[in-house]
Design a protein around this motif. Sequence first.
Motif, PDB file in Angstrom:
ATOM      1  N   PRO A 164      10.011  48.466   7.087  1.00  0.00           N
ATOM      2  CA  PRO A 164      10.695  49.007   7.751  1.00  0.00           C
ATOM      3  C   PRO A 164      11.973  48.327   7.878  1.00  0.00           C
ATOM      4  CG  PRO A 164       8.567  48.465   7.807  1.00  0.00           C
ATOM      5  CD  PRO A 164       8.478  48.281   6.686  1.00  0.00           C
ATOM      6  N   ALA A 167      10.980  43.448  12.160  1.00  0.00           N
ATOM      7  CA  ALA A 167      10.110  43.885  13.367  1.00  0.00           C
ATOM      8  C   ALA A 167      10.993  42.555  14.347  1.00  0.00           C
ATOM      9  CB  ALA A 167       8.852  43.247  13.565  1.00  0.00           C
ATOM     10  N   ASN A 170      17.169  43.675  13.865  1.00  0.00           N
ATOM     11  CA  ASN A 170      17.644  44.525  12.776  1.00  0.00           C
ATOM     12  C   ASN A 170      18.455  44.341  12.041  1.00  0.00           C
ATOM     13  OD1 ASN A 170      19.146  46.334  14.423  1.00  0.00           O
ATOM     14  ND2 ASN A 170      18.486  48.186  14.520  1.00  0.00           N
ATOM     15  N   VAL A 176      14.135  44.066  17.833  1.00  0.00           N
ATOM     16  CA  VAL A 176      12.972  45.453  17.993  1.00  0.00           C
ATOM     17  C   VAL A 176      11.637  45.180  17.835  1.00  0.00           C
ATOM     18  CG1 VAL A 176      14.830  46.961  16.840  1.00  0.00           C
ATOM     19  CG2 VAL A 176      13.396  45.626  15.109  1.00  0.00           C
ATOM     20  N   ASP A 178       8.218  43.815  17.856  1.00  0.00           N
ATOM     21  CA  ASP A 178       6.672  44.575  17.226  1.00  0.00           C
ATOM     22  C   ASP A 178       5.646  43.942  19.039  1.00  0.00           C
ATOM     23  OD1 ASP A 178       5.112  45.388  14.021  1.00  0.00           O
ATOM     24  OD2 ASP A 178       5.257  46.321  16.030  1.00  0.00           O
ATOM     25  N   ASP A 273       9.546  51.544  13.166  1.00  0.00           N
ATOM     26  CA  ASP A 273      10.681  50.684  13.017  1.00  0.00           C
ATOM     27  C   ASP A 273      11.704  50.700  11.885  1.00  0.00           C
ATOM     28  OD1 ASP A 273      10.107  48.507  14.854  1.00  0.00           O
ATOM     29  OD2 ASP A 273       9.005  47.778  13.821  1.00  0.00           O
ATOM     30  N   THR A 305      16.232  53.430  15.330  1.00  0.00           N
ATOM     31  CA  THR A 305      14.595  53.355  15.150  1.00  0.00           C
ATOM     32  C   THR A 305      13.676  54.398  16.038  1.00  0.00           C
ATOM     33  OG1 THR A 305      14.346  51.640  15.831  1.00  0.00           O
ATOM     34  CG2 THR A 305      14.780  51.425  13.539  1.00  0.00           C
ATOM     35  N   ARG A 307      11.428  52.949  18.047  1.00  0.00           N
ATOM     36  CA  ARG A 307      11.281  51.531  19.077  1.00  0.00           C
ATOM     37  C   ARG A 307      12.816  51.049  19.636  1.00  0.00           C
ATOM     38  NH1 ARG A 307       7.175  47.553  18.825  1.00  0.00           N
ATOM     39  NH2 ARG A 307       6.596  48.617  17.203  1.00  0.00           N
ATOM     40  N   TRP A 308      13.801  50.972  18.885  1.00  0.00           N
ATOM     41  CA  TRP A 308      15.459  51.100  19.819  1.00  0.00           C
ATOM     42  C   TRP A 308      15.687  52.565  20.122  1.00  0.00           C
ATOM     43  CZ3 TRP A 308      20.065  53.770  20.149  1.00  0.00           C
ATOM     44  CH2 TRP A 308      21.251  53.231  20.637  1.00  0.00           C
TER      45      TRP A 308
END
Length: 627
Positions: A164, A167, A170, A176, A178, A273, A305, A307-308
């Motif tokens: 991925p 964390a 990116n 991002v 975690d 991610d 992603t 998360r984004w």
Amino acid sequence: MAERLRFDTTVLDLDSIQMRDLLKYSMVIFAVSTAGQGEMPQNARSFWKTLLSGALKPGVLRRLRFTSFGIGDSSYLRYNVAHRMLCGRLAQLGASLFCERGEGNEQHPEGHSAGFREWLVPLKDAVLSAFPLPESLEPLADDDFIQPKWMLAGRAIIEDQSPPISAEVNGTGHHVKDNVEDGVDHEHPAGPHEREAGPSKCLFPVSDSYSAFIDSNKRATSGTHFQDVRLLDLRLDREYKHGPGAVAVVYPKNFPTDVNDFIDLMQWQSCADHPLDVVATGELAGQVGSPSPLRHLDLAGTTCTIRWLLENVLDIMSIPRRSFFANLAYFAGTGTEDEVYQRDRLLELANPELIDELWDYTTRPKRTILEVMMDFTTIKIPWEYALSVLPIMRGRQFSIASGGKYMQDEIGRTRVQLLVAIADPPSPIIKYRRRYGICTRYITTLQAGQQINIGMQQGYLDVQPKEVEVPVIMIGPGTGLAPMRSMIHQRRAWAEGLDLKPAGSRLAGDLLFFGCRSSDADDFFREEWEPLVRDEGLQVYTAYSRDKTPPKQYVQDLLRANSVQVYRTLVELNGKVYLSGSSGAMPKGVREALLEVLEKEGPMTRTDAEVYLDGMEKQGRYKQETW
């Protein structure tokens, strides 16, 4: 509804429509709000301009069958005017209604949704009557799942276990994070800006935006006052010319703690991610149809992603609508007692006939989507459907408070100042989880030296330099003072630059009515008014509703107390009124006070006064911008 009746559907902004394309569809349903003083909204202005073209001959749209729904606010005199103008112009060009138009009112306890829900019933009947299905074809049942037009898809990485995105950051610099620990002090609950890790400081890639450098983010109220109000001072990366009433659009972000909580609830940890694409589905793939839900973003160079998206795009902290529960029900199981119970509860909340159920569960306690998912723990939304189930986070508009000498800084950069009230009342649901305004919570984390992307819009007050020769009454309680401050400084600059008024009287005849709680808590910009009153003739009247010395006063009271001056400005000097601030009771109270002034000071009956104010609005002499 249209898809369940077997229509191929396309959803577009009005400005995305080509006139010639309107005739390609069996039916067209318009949904339009009324903005400003009876104007088309921002994303309908080009379409409306085209529709008004004299080159369009009567009958050019005679093959168009349409209906429409208008969204308005009855606290404005020109309620739903844009909608009615649109219907009238379409009829002029030959289009025909297949269903009576509907209208929603933001002043209704349920907002415009109440009118919309009622209108959907005759709309469905009219569609079936005008466009009957073949005998061999039945409408899709309500419990049949309809595939969304756009979905998320992994870049062949979830199956092959490719690593991925980092964390921490990116490939494009987007944070991002975690694992963020809970930053809430349960003994002494604090604001998010004091304890909790804030959102990413990376720029949000919204199209047609301006990069804004944060010069300062200072509290404008006293430290002991319960309400935190910020004066956010920004510098733009390029010039933007605007007048009083212009607005800046701030795009909020969700906090890492909330994002992580949602990921955990959905059990998306293993895919959160990984890089994703937004892809068209089914017959839409490779064709021009409904645009992507992320069409407002410039994603070139951005790694998308889950998360984004949760941090920047998906509004997990909003109060869910009825459609959210209807969509969730498709992902509910029926294998266990808990699954059956939660599915039945979702269907109750999605039932338009059970109004009180939804109101009591969501609207009254302001329950967020994140909190809803904490209750419905058996529901796991497949990540592929996140964009169709979760609402998109919208930018918030704030009136610009800078004008005149505050329009630019000392090196010529466009200066944008915003007066923002931070919303953070306690939560009635969870003892230690506070209620926050999604955007104002984000604003509390912004720091001097940071950059953000913002939108800029001219607004709807449409104040012109030639107006300097006419006196104005400016009414702006609370943060409604922001556009009035801009107007005061801009009118002074215009009067000086155009040599329309001599020094010492550049604001002569202008009246400012401001309202706040007390003189030592939230009397915004008071130090600026004193020299303008002394040196330029500005008249300032301030109402204190909670000051140390009674009685309580509101702007309406001051209008009545200064009735002679108000009447002279409105009637004898043909002046203008500008009103901004909270919608609801305040604009109605101000209007009532002005009616009483006209009755008291002039030879007018109540009817005469109402006709006079209505005439002022139609002439553009009475404008309001409320929210």
